[in-house]
Design a protein around this motif. Structure first.
Motif, PDB file in Angstrom:
ATOM      1  N   ASN A   7       0.808  -1.227   0.000  1.00 21.85           N
ATOM      2  CA  ASN A   7       0.000   0.000   0.000  1.00 21.85           C
ATOM      3  C   ASN A   7       0.841   1.277   0.000  1.00 21.85           C
ATOM      4  O   ASN A   7       0.296   2.366  -0.138  1.00 21.85           O
ATOM      5  CB  ASN A   7      -0.914   0.015   1.227  1.00 21.85           C
ATOM      6  CG  ASN A   7      -1.963  -1.072   1.175  1.00 21.85           C
ATOM      7  OD1 ASN A   7      -2.418  -1.451   0.105  1.00 21.85           O
ATOM      8  ND2 ASN A   7      -2.345  -1.608   2.332  1.00 21.85           N
ATOM      9  N   LEU A   8       2.157   1.123   0.152  1.00 24.04           N
ATOM     10  CA  LEU A   8       3.012   2.301   0.312  1.00 24.04           C
ATOM     11  C   LEU A   8       3.378   2.979  -0.998  1.00 24.04           C
ATOM     12  O   LEU A   8       3.491   4.198  -1.056  1.00 24.04           O
ATOM     13  CB  LEU A   8       4.291   1.886   1.060  1.00 24.04           C
ATOM     14  CG  LEU A   8       5.323   2.978   1.328  1.00 24.04           C
ATOM     15  CD1 LEU A   8       4.738   4.076   2.218  1.00 24.04           C
ATOM     16  CD2 LEU A   8       6.571   2.389   1.973  1.00 24.04           C
ATOM     17  N   ASN A   9       3.579   2.220  -2.041  1.00 23.08           N
ATOM     18  CA  ASN A   9       4.102   2.816  -3.272  1.00 23.08           C
ATOM     19  C   ASN A   9       3.461   2.178  -4.497  1.00 23.08           C
ATOM     20  O   ASN A   9       3.799   1.054  -4.854  1.00 23.08           O
ATOM     21  CB  ASN A   9       5.627   2.639  -3.330  1.00 23.08           C
ATOM     22  CG  ASN A   9       6.285   3.538  -4.360  1.00 23.08           C
ATOM     23  OD1 ASN A   9       5.673   4.445  -4.887  1.00 23.08           O
ATOM     24  ND2 ASN A   9       7.538   3.269  -4.649  1.00 23.08           N
ATOM     25  N   PRO A  10       2.513   2.890  -5.155  1.00 21.59           N
ATOM     26  CA  PRO A  10       2.010   4.216  -4.792  1.00 21.59           C
ATOM     27  C   PRO A  10       1.078   4.129  -3.587  1.00 21.59           C
ATOM     28  O   PRO A  10       0.403   3.117  -3.394  1.00 21.59           O
ATOM     29  CB  PRO A  10       1.264   4.665  -6.045  1.00 21.59           C
ATOM     30  CG  PRO A  10       0.853   3.401  -6.721  1.00 21.59           C
ATOM     31  CD  PRO A  10       1.935   2.404  -6.435  1.00 21.59           C
ATOM     32  N   PRO A  11       1.035   5.178  -2.776  1.00 24.26           N
ATOM     33  CA  PRO A  11       0.270   5.126  -1.531  1.00 24.26           C
ATOM     34  C   PRO A  11      -1.232   5.194  -1.783  1.00 24.26           C
ATOM     35  O   PRO A  11      -1.693   5.667  -2.825  1.00 24.26           O
ATOM     36  CB  PRO A  11       0.760   6.369  -0.776  1.00 24.26           C
ATOM     37  CG  PRO A  11       1.167   7.321  -1.850  1.00 24.26           C
ATOM     38  CD  PRO A  11       1.712   6.479  -2.965  1.00 24.26           C
ATOM     39  N   ASN A  12      -1.994   4.710  -0.799  1.00 19.62           N
ATOM     40  CA  ASN A  12      -3.447   4.759  -0.912  1.00 19.62           C
ATOM     41  C   ASN A  12      -4.068   5.139   0.434  1.00 19.62           C
ATOM     42  O   ASN A  12      -3.364   5.498   1.372  1.00 19.62           O
ATOM     43  CB  ASN A  12      -3.996   3.420  -1.418  1.00 19.62           C
ATOM     44  CG  ASN A  12      -3.582   2.242  -0.551  1.00 19.62           C
ATOM     45  OD1 ASN A  12      -3.562   2.332   0.679  1.00 19.62           O
ATOM     46  ND2 ASN A  12      -3.229   1.122  -1.174  1.00 19.62           N
ATOM     47  N   PHE A  13      -5.375   5.057   0.500  1.00 20.18           N
ATOM     48  CA  PHE A  13      -6.126   5.535   1.664  1.00 20.18           C
ATOM     49  C   PHE A  13      -5.712   4.842   2.958  1.00 20.18           C
ATOM     50  O   PHE A  13      -5.850   5.417   4.042  1.00 20.18           O
ATOM     51  CB  PHE A  13      -7.625   5.314   1.403  1.00 20.18           C
ATOM     52  CG  PHE A  13      -8.529   5.859   2.479  1.00 20.18           C
ATOM     53  CD1 PHE A  13      -8.566   7.212   2.758  1.00 20.18           C
ATOM     54  CD2 PHE A  13      -9.345   5.002   3.208  1.00 20.18           C
ATOM     55  CE1 PHE A  13      -9.409   7.716   3.745  1.00 20.18           C
ATOM     56  CE2 PHE A  13     -10.187   5.498   4.193  1.00 20.18           C
ATOM     57  CZ  PHE A  13     -10.217   6.854   4.459  1.00 20.18           C
ATOM     58  N   CYS A  14      -5.183   3.626   2.863  1.00 20.04           N
ATOM     59  CA  CYS A  14      -4.744   2.925   4.075  1.00 20.04           C
ATOM     60  C   CYS A  14      -3.694   3.727   4.832  1.00 20.04           C
ATOM     61  O   CYS A  14      -3.685   3.743   6.065  1.00 20.04           O
ATOM     62  CB  CYS A  14      -4.164   1.557   3.706  1.00 20.04           C
ATOM     63  SG  CYS A  14      -5.373   0.388   3.054  1.00 20.04           S
ATOM     64  N   LEU A  15      -2.813   4.400   4.088  1.00 17.82           N
ATOM     65  CA  LEU A  15      -1.757   5.172   4.744  1.00 17.82           C
ATOM     66  C   LEU A  15      -2.321   6.390   5.465  1.00 17.82           C
ATOM     67  O   LEU A  15      -1.760   6.830   6.478  1.00 17.82           O
ATOM     68  CB  LEU A  15      -0.706   5.604   3.723  1.00 17.82           C
ATOM     69  CG  LEU A  15       0.402   4.597   3.383  1.00 17.82           C
ATOM     70  CD1 LEU A  15       1.223   4.274   4.613  1.00 17.82           C
ATOM     71  CD2 LEU A  15      -0.160   3.331   2.760  1.00 17.82           C
ATOM     72  N   LEU A  16      -3.430   6.944   4.973  1.00 13.65           N
ATOM     73  CA  LEU A  16      -4.069   8.066   5.669  1.00 13.65           C
ATOM     74  C   LEU A  16      -4.674   7.596   6.982  1.00 13.65           C
ATOM     75  O   LEU A  16      -4.558   8.278   8.013  1.00 13.65           O
ATOM     76  CB  LEU A  16      -5.144   8.700   4.781  1.00 13.65           C
ATOM     77  CG  LEU A  16      -5.891   9.894   5.381  1.00 13.65           C
ATOM     78  CD1 LEU A  16      -4.927  10.994   5.814  1.00 13.65           C
ATOM     79  CD2 LEU A  16      -6.920  10.443   4.399  1.00 13.65           C
TER      80      LEU A  16
END
Length: 453
Positions: free
Chosen positions: A256-265
């Motif tokens: 989920n980190l690269n490219p990032p998505n809503f999980c990182l928010l």
């Protein structure tokens, strides 16, 4: 009110800002986790046919997914960057500084260490090629340099947009945060049909996480008690568990980190609340003199450590492939026992690098000290930096791109000029108003943590 007996418009000495030890300690902890994590992620594999590949060992372990959920600390870097960056921008603005001056300071602070890294790597790897080192080993080391560049691109994008985002935050903080979160979700919804669209979240996502730092820095926006903070941490993780459990997102936060998505928010929300919860404990731990010394030294060289540790790890792995040194298969017991030795090797290699190149970070770069450059020079510097970084993020770093990136970064440094530090800084005696030093629960005093003046 001015100082008694002082004429209006006169200037007074501005005391050097104190470091926020809680934030510094949190960043030190995050940096240490990143370095240790990478030593257990990157494995060079020599195949029987003589080909060389890299393998992300931890990403292939199912049992590791819940662990990386806990230790994925990248959002915390951006939360803390939002806290300190907002303070820095408000102090500069109170002195009459502009967004261009802020961008000049941020660019110089971050790209000078990167320019040195790229120049040394390009020169060294071409010498290795001429000396007959296997091209695949050279490319392996090049790949190691490309991994930290995505963070540099994302952090620069967030910081360079900070003056604009701060203005929107001052007008409508919750609407701004909600709008950025909506853009993140919108990109996630369409990334299946248009995969390249996913890279827009390198901007939207990390700017949204940075905005969480703005909220923490302004006490009038949110005053949660400990129970509420615990609820925010739990609620964010429960929602994240629901989204991954339904299959809407992968449970592997590395994916989920690269490219990032809503999980990182969602992770950013949880980590921002956890940082607020841990602040008293962090401040108490950092009260020890030796802790402050270690964290202070590491903080002044944090970008050098981050940029150099992976290339050094890749170089060490590549050199080992050329020797008869034992090479245990990835994820075996022998491989796990070798990880502390690998970590120690990276630290030993980092020490001379920090001694030589760490000075680039220690040179004064506070915005108040900046010698202003024309806006066109600063904008051009930003563009020429992002071109090779974006290319590397989308297509991977090659030796040719490494050379082009070196030229672009050096050109950007020349365009931005030097930033001499006077003995002291001055501000109008009438003070800077509310923006000169924003009050808030986190932090409660001026900062100079890592990349801030």
């Amino acid at each position: 009110m001015g100082v008694p007996g002082q004429q209006p418009g006169a200037v007074r000495e501005l005391p050097a800002p104190e470091r926020d030890v809680a934030i510094d300690l949190a960043r030190f902890f995050c940096l240490a986790l990143v370095v240790m994590g990478h030593t257990t992620m990157v494995s060079a594999v020599l195949h029987p046919d003589g080909t060389v590949t890299t393998e992300n060992t931890l990403a292939l372990q199912d049992w590791f997914e819940p662990i990386i959920w806990i230790f994925m600390v990248m959002p915390l870097f951006f939360v803390s960057g939002g806290i300190t960056g907002l303070q820095s921008w408000r102090r500069l603005k109170a002195r009459g500084g502009s967004g261009i001056e802020f961008a000049q300071a941020r660019l110089l602070r971050l790209i000078r260490p990167a320019a040195a890294l790229l120049a040394v790597m390009f020169t060294g790897l071409w010498i290795a090629r001429l000396a007959g080192v296997t091209p695949q080993v050279v490319e392996l080391i090049v790949t190691g340099a490309g991994m930290p560049l995505w963070f540099l691109a994302a952090y620069l994008a967030a910081q360079l947009n900070l003056p604009l985002l701060a203005a929107l935050h001052d007008r409508a903080p919750w609407l701004t945060l909600a709008s950025l979160a909506t853009l993140v979700v919108a990109v996630d919804c369409f990334r299946g049909a248009f995969p390249a669209l996913a890279y827009l979240n390198m901007i939207f996502l990390w700017c949204a996480v940075q905005q969480l730092g703005f909220v923490l820095a302004d006490s009038h926006l949110l005053r949660p008690n400990r129970s509420a903070l615990v609820g925010i941490v739990a609620g964010s993780n429960l929602l994240l568990g629901l989204l991954t459990g339904l299959g809407l997102y992968r449970g592997n936060m590395l994916v989920n980190l690269n490219p990032p998505n809503f999980c990182l928010l969602l992770l950013g929300v949880a980590q921002a609340a956890a940082l607020q919860l841990a602040r008293p404990a962090l401040s108490k731990a950092a009260s020890a003199k030796w802790v402050r010394t270690v964290v202070g030294v590491a903080g002044r060289r944090a970008m050098t450590v981050y940029l150099w540790h992976l290339p050094l790890l890749a170089a060490m792995s590549g050199l080992i492939l050329l020797t008869d040194f034992p090479k245990p298969a990835a994820a075996t017991a022998a491989w796990w026992w070798s990880r502390p030795v690998v970590l120690l090797g990276v630290i030993v290699l980092l020490l001379p690098v920090l001694a030589v190149f760490g000075r680039l970070e220690e040179r004064p770069t506070a915005s108040v000290h900046a010698r202003s450059r024309p806006a066109v020079a600063v904008v051009t510097a930003g563009v020429v930096v992002f071109i090779p970084v974006a290319d590397a993020a989308l297509n991977g770093l090659t030796l040719a791109l490494l050379g082009g990136g070196t030229a672009c970064f050096v050109l950007a440094v020349l365009l931005l000029g030097r930033m001499p530090a006077p003995a002291s800084a001055a501000v109008p005696a009438s003070g800077g108003g509310a923006g000169a030093q924003a009050e808030g629960p986190l932090p409660q005093k001026p900062l100079s943590a890592n990349v801030e003046p």
